[in-house]
Design a protein around this motif. Structure first.
Motif, PDB file in Angstrom:
ATOM      1  N   ARG A   1      -1.549  -0.591   5.148  1.00  0.00           N
ATOM      2  CA  ARG A   1      -2.486  -0.446   4.045  1.00  0.00           C
ATOM      3  C   ARG A   1      -1.787  -0.304   2.706  1.00  0.00           C
ATOM      4  O   ARG A   1      -2.300  -0.732   1.683  1.00  0.00           O
ATOM      5  N   LYS A   2      -0.601   0.339   2.709  1.00  0.00           N
ATOM      6  CA  LYS A   2       0.130   0.558   1.462  1.00  0.00           C
ATOM      7  C   LYS A   2       1.616   0.375   1.744  1.00  0.00           C
ATOM      8  O   LYS A   2       2.176   1.051   2.598  1.00  0.00           O
TER       9      LYS A   2
ATOM     10  N   ALA B   1      -2.470  -5.577   2.008  1.00  0.00           N
ATOM     11  CA  ALA B   1      -2.054  -4.211   1.672  1.00  0.00           C
ATOM     12  C   ALA B   1      -1.916  -4.006   0.166  1.00  0.00           C
ATOM     13  O   ALA B   1      -1.667  -4.946  -0.590  1.00  0.00           O
TER      14      ALA B   1
END
Length: 164
Positions: A3-4, A31
């Motif tokens: 996601r990051k 992401a």
């Protein structure tokens, strides 16, 4: 899956190419991107009793390094934003670059650290770069190590032509 993603850059051309590969990877993963530039901490001149007038103050140094960091991060952030990605950049200060990368990844809740096999220290090394090796040794987070096959100027462009 991720996601990051934390993407590191030291401002070198090798690092810039690696960061752009990181942006492309993050785009494919859907992401968010956090791009990090780690600057050395301010050093007082210990070899003289009086600080020379030409020596920058700590505030001047911090401002200059933040400006340099922003300049180094701008093309990477622009590339990410051009793809409609959420992208932020930050400049951190530490003489222990690898540990600062890990700290920022933890603080910002990044799922992955994306970094180059070698940075400013160059192509002459036969083994993994020291900062990359330390990050791999000290974090429990997944680390994707990107390796360029040749010098950045020798890399072909997407359409198969050579860059000048």
């Amino acid at each position: 899956m991720y996601r990051k993603i934390l993407i590191t850059s030291d401002g070198s051309s090798v690092s810039q190419h690696t960061a752009c590969a990181g942006v492309e990877f993050a785009r494919q993963m859907g992401a968010e991107v956090l791009v990090l530039f780690v600057a050395p901490e301010y050093q007082y001149p210990v070899y003289v009793e009086i600080i020379p007038p030409s020596y920058p103050s700590e505030d001047e140094y911090v401002a200059q390094m933040k400006r340099i960091g922003a300049e180094n991060l701008k093309p990477i952030l622009d590339a990410a934003r051009a793809h409609g990605m959420v992208a932020t950049g930050t400049t951190a200060f530490s003489d222990a670059t690898a540990l600062k990368i890990i700290d920022v990844a933890d603080e910002q809740r990044c799922d992955l650290i994306f970094m180059g096999s070698h940075g400013r220290s160059g192509w002459g090394q036969l083994l993994l770069g020291s900062v990359t090796n330390k990050v791999l040794s000290h974090t429990l987070k997944p680390v994707l190590v990107h390796r360029l096959i040749g010098e950045p100027a020798a890399q072909g462009t997407r359409d198969g032509t050579r860059e000048a």
